[in-house]
Structure formats: structure tokens, C-alpha cells
Design an enzyme around this catalytic site. Structure first.
Site: not given
Length: 345
Positions: A13, A41, A130, A157, A160-161, A243, A250
Site C-alpha cells: 500500500t 494497519r 535511489c 532530492q 517523495s523520498g 532535500r 531526484h
């Protein structure tokens, strides 16, 4: 008759787990049966795969009975707990966490670079970081043709990482430019850190915690993983990881020193011919890679290639790729494809 395989996705998920499912569909991987696994969960959610609806199951050791290939992306502690259970039951685990990357018994694989290493597996194959994946894809053709002696990389980066909470925080902070400096922050640079900073309209020069040598764990991952993938402990590698307020994709500024002295044109040709890499380098027309155009794409994009002004063996490159696609899910599925092609599974 084409052989098909029983596949499990652990962490189904999550963002990477969903991408794994999409890549299996997109690339028409020969799936006989598939099981989607997650924590208690998330158990009970529904996922559609090739037109059929599946219910996500809570992962237990018995979930891996009769599984041939298990794709893991649910966090290092989950991999440490369940990967050995999957292997014990006959599955080959392709793990997308850092849990096993530097284990000497576990191959660390980018198929365009060191596909042959999959033959060394003892049940687990690790998927690299990644940022490491896209960099070694871009540099491998230069290593093969000219030899590499030094790499200095600065990464930029996407949030989302750091997960969906980081994405949501970027979105909420971006709504109020006037108050951005004092925006509420609880995720970045690291959830477990003592202090947090807003990412909107900002750049944070910390990804993961700092180690005793002043580098972050993310930077040390890039350094150590690059040497392992390229089978060269003598290679000089330095990294700075930052970031940025970008959702997906990235970017990396990479400086390399080669053992040979090719021309810029020769370097461009080597990269253009590399598998999984697309040359996008026409500065006179402002053509170069950017995260927005790389989002959702499979390729590693390379541009801004130029020779260093002081060192004829030095070259600068700009490398961009979707961190959830090639940087995670696609590379994992490509490893699975290599296992099939080489008849290892």
C-alpha cells in the site's frame, strides 16, 4: 509455454509498493499468482491488478508459502524480520530497504551495471539507494570505456523520498509564502531528529541522521554502495545530499575524473548508447533534464555534460530520474526479470 511465477509485494500500500504493482503490469511480468502484503494497519484495503481485485493481507511468515519472488518495500526492520522467513520458504527476496545492502553475502544490483551479480544471491538481492541507482547508470558506460578514478556528487532530492507525510507537508507549507519561514514542520529533515525545518521555498542540506564523520547516512550510503556495485573499493567517492521542495524526481550534479581523456562528444556518445539512459543535452536550445519532465518516466536522463576547465580528465554531468520508478520499483522488477531471463528462479 512461458513459465509464470508466484509473486508477493511486501509494503503493497506504500508509494513504492504501488509502483511495483504498476511496473509488473506495465512490463507484463509472468505472474501466476500475486499476494499483496502490509501491516495490520493497512490490511483489508483492496488493490486491482490486471483487472482483478485483491485484498491486502497482514504479513505473517506463512504469507510466503509457495512464493517464488518477493518484492519488499516496507522499511528496514520489516525486511529484517520477514525476508529470512520468505527465503526459508523458498522465495527469492528483492529488498528495497537499506537492511541488507552492505551485507557481504547479499548482492547489490542495478541490472544495467552489474546484472551478473544476481547469480551470487543466497536468497536475498538488495536494491540500492535511489540516488545511487541513477548515478551508476549514468557513469557505468564511462567506467567501461575510460575508467573512473573519482566521483563527487551533490544530490537535490525530492520529498517523495521521505514518504507521503513529507509530500503533504510540502503542499501545506507551500500554500502560504508569507509565513513560510515560520511554517509548522514535523517531518524533515528526519522524522526522528530533534529539530524540523519547513521544506517549502527552502533547501535542507541534511537527509537522514549525521554520522560521526560529519557525513549523513544517506551520503555514506551513496559512497559505499557505489563502490560495491562497481566492484572498486579504491574508487574515490564523496557525496552531499540536499532535500529540495520537489515532489518527484531526484537531480544530481556529478563531477567525475576519468582515467582516459575523451572529448565531450565521446562522453556524450558513451552515455547516449548506455541502456536505460537518455541523453538530453542541447544547451543552445535550453534542453536539459528536469524533475518535472522525468516524473513517471523509466529512464535516467543526463545533460549539461562539459569538460572541467582545469582538469582535462574531469567532466561535469547533470543526472535526473524518477526516484520512485527507476530509483526503486522499476529497478526491483528489472532484477526479477533478470532472475527469470537467467533461469535462476
Amino acid at each position: 509455454m512461458v513459465k509464470s511465477y508466484n509473486v508477493a509485494i511486501m509494503g503493497a500500500t506504500g508509494a513504492v509498493g504501488q509502483q511495483m504493482k504498476e511496473q509488473l503490469e506495465k512490463r507484463n511480468f509472468p505472474v501466476k499468482n500475486i499476494v499483496f502484503l502490509a501491516s495490520s494497519r493497512s490490511a483489508g484495503q483492496e488493490i486491482t491488478f490486471k483487472g482483478k481485485t485483491y485484498t491486502v493481507q497482514e504479513a505473517v511468515p506463512e504469507s510466503f508459502e509457495n512464493v517464488d519472488i518477493a518484492l519488499f518495500s516496507a522499511g528496514g526492520s520489516i525486511s529484517e524480520k520477514f525476508a529470512p522467513e520468505a527465503v526459508k520458504r523458498g522465495a527469492v527476496v528483492i529488498d528495497n530497504t537499506s537492511a541488507f545492502r552492505m551485507d557481504k553475502e547479499v548482492p547489490l544490483v542495478v541490472p544495467e551495471v552489474n546484472k551478473e551479480d544476481i547469480r551470487l544471491h543466497k536468497g536475498i538481492i538488495a536494491n540500492p539507494n535511489c540516488s545511487t541507482i541513477q548515478m551508476v547508470c549514468a557513469l557505468q558506460p564511462l567506467k567501461e570505456q575510460y575508467g573512473l578514478s573519482k566521483i563527487v556528487v551533490s544530490t537535490y532530492q525530492a520529498v517523495s523520498g521521505a514518504g507521503v507525510n513529507a509530500i503533504n507537508e510540502l503542499k501545506s507549507q507551500s500554500a502560504d509564502f508569507d509565513n513560510a519561514q515560520n511554517a509548522e514542520a514535523s517531518v524533515l529533515p528526519v522524522k526522528s531528529a530533534d529539530r524540523h525545518y519547513p521544506i517549502a521555498f527552502n533547501a535542507i542540506p541534511q537527509i537522514d541522521q549525521f554520522t560521526d564523520n560529519g557525513y549523513t547516512y544517506e551520503e555514506m550510503k551513496m559512497i559505499n554502495e557505489t563502490k560495491k556495485i562497481m566492484h572498486d573499493d579504491t574508487l574515490s567517492v564523496a557525496a552531499t545530499c540536499v532535500r529540495l521542495p520537489v515532489v518527484t524526481g531526484h537531480s544530481e550534479s556529478v563531477y567525475v575524473e576519468l582515467e582516459g581523456v575523451p572529448t565531450v562528444a565521446e562522453v556524450k556518445q558513451s552515455i547516449a548508447n548506455a541502456p536505460g539512459v537518455e541523453l538530453m543535452d542541447d544547451p543552445s536550445n535550453q534542453v536539459y533534464p528536469m524533475p518535472l519532465m522525468a516524473a513517471g518516466k523509466d529512464e535516467v536522463f543526463v545533460g549539461r555534460i562539459r569538460q572541467d576547465l582545469d582538469n582535462p580528465q574531469g567532466f561535469h554531468l547533470w543526472v535526473v530520474s524518477d526516484n520512485l520508478v527507476k530509483g526503486a520499483a522499476l529497478n526491483s522488477v528489472q532484477i526479477a526479470e533478470a532472475l527469470v531471463e537467467e533461469q535462476i528462479v
